[in-house]
Design a protein around this motif. Structure first.
Motif, mmCIF file in Angstrom:
data_model
loop_
_atom_site.group_PDB
_atom_site.id
_atom_site.type_symbol
_atom_site.label_atom_id
_atom_site.label_comp_id
_atom_site.label_asym_id
_atom_site.label_seq_id
_atom_site.Cartn_x
_atom_site.Cartn_y
_atom_site.Cartn_z
ATOM 1 N N ASP A 3 -21.558 6.301 155.530
ATOM 2 C CA ASP A 3 -20.250 6.916 155.319
ATOM 3 C C ASP A 3 -20.330 8.365 154.841
ATOM 4 O O ASP A 3 -19.355 8.901 154.317
ATOM 5 N N HIS A 109 -14.719 1.599 139.926
ATOM 6 C CA HIS A 109 -14.256 0.388 140.623
ATOM 7 C C HIS A 109 -15.410 -0.360 141.291
ATOM 8 O O HIS A 109 -15.283 -1.532 141.624
ATOM 9 N N GLU A 110 -16.563 0.308 141.477
ATOM 10 C CA GLU A 110 -17.728 -0.312 142.118
ATOM 11 C C GLU A 110 -18.622 -1.079 141.135
ATOM 12 O O GLU A 110 -19.467 -1.853 141.558
ATOM 13 N N TRP A 136 -9.347 5.851 142.264
ATOM 14 C CA TRP A 136 -8.179 5.601 143.099
ATOM 15 C C TRP A 136 -7.070 4.946 142.283
ATOM 16 O O TRP A 136 -7.332 4.019 141.515
ATOM 17 N N GLY A 144 -9.116 5.019 150.993
ATOM 18 C CA GLY A 144 -9.802 4.371 149.874
ATOM 19 C C GLY A 144 -9.993 2.878 150.037
ATOM 20 O O GLY A 144 -9.694 2.301 151.087
ATOM 21 N N PRO A 145 -10.509 2.262 148.956
ATOM 22 C CA PRO A 145 -10.799 0.829 149.001
ATOM 23 C C PRO A 145 -9.516 -0.004 149.013
ATOM 24 O O PRO A 145 -8.430 0.493 148.723
ATOM 25 N N SER A 146 -9.668 -1.273 149.314
ATOM 26 C CA SER A 146 -8.515 -2.182 149.316
ATOM 27 C C SER A 146 -7.935 -2.285 147.906
ATOM 28 O O SER A 146 -8.621 -2.039 146.913
ATOM 29 N N HIS A 149 -9.726 -4.162 145.218
ATOM 30 C CA HIS A 149 -11.009 -3.584 144.790
ATOM 31 C C HIS A 149 -10.804 -2.408 143.825
ATOM 32 O O HIS A 149 -11.752 -1.869 143.285
ATOM 33 N N ARG A 150 -9.570 -2.040 143.583
ATOM 34 C CA ARG A 150 -9.250 -0.899 142.706
ATOM 35 C C ARG A 150 -9.047 -1.372 141.274
ATOM 36 O O ARG A 150 -8.796 -2.547 141.027
#
Length: 184
Positions: A3, A109-110, A136, A144-146, A149-150
């Protein structure tokens, strides 16, 4: 690594302008700045100009491919004040109390165990140092992520308080991101 094109997308500079954000958070000449989850050097490279020759940038990532990508930018631009550091999820090989500012952009968030991670980051910070978290907003959007997932701004503030950070200052940065700054 697949990515990288997203991380280098020119549209990203419109919604997440690195120079503007680094100015907003108070990065200054002479500071030691840890870009944790440095990715492609999106913030590390412009930060190196701000801290100057008396400051230092620690570009930290868990992926060799991204560190190599940053190294190529460092070489191309003849930058002398950035060092690369490979980390694991809960270990960063820096000296305790060595950084003025820890910077986590689109990373929190990861992380699975966020309190453990924040505690670890805090050990790297000088007394009175600050942590900056950009992530996010927790709302549905095309980028961004779903949503599931935030992590919300309020949740991050609570995590920082659990890790005994003080002077937690939070705001919505724009329609996509929030920004939180707190002190050790």
């Amino acid at each position: 690594p697949k990515d990288i094109h997203k991380l280098e997308d020119p549209q990203r500079k419109v919604i997440l302008p690195p120079e503007e954000i680094l100015s907003l958070i108070g990065l200054r000449q002479g500071m030691h700045f840890a870009d944790i989850g440095a990715g492609t050097g999106y913030f590390s490279i412009p930060a190196s100009s701000i801290v100057g020759s008396k400051g230092h940038i620690y570009a930290i990532d868990i992926l060799d491919e991204l560190l190599e990508y940053i190294q190529n930018k460092i070489n191309k631009n003849n930058i002398k004040n950035i060092s690369l550091h490979k980390s694991t999820e809960y270990e960063i090989s820096l000296t305790e109390e060595s950084i003025d500012m820890a910077f986590l952009s689109l990373l929190i968030h990861e992380i699975e165990d966020k309190v453990q991670y924040l505690d670890m980051v805090q050990t790297l910070m000088k007394p009175g140092g600050s942590i900056i978290i950009i992530d996010w907003r927790k709302k549905e959007m095309k980028r961004g992520p779903s949503l599931n997932h935030r992590i919300s701004l309020e949740e991050v503030k609570e995590l920082l308080a659990k890790s005994k950070f003080e002077k937690i200052n939070a705001k919505q940065y724009n329609e996509y991101f929030y920004l939180i700054q707190a002190c050790k």
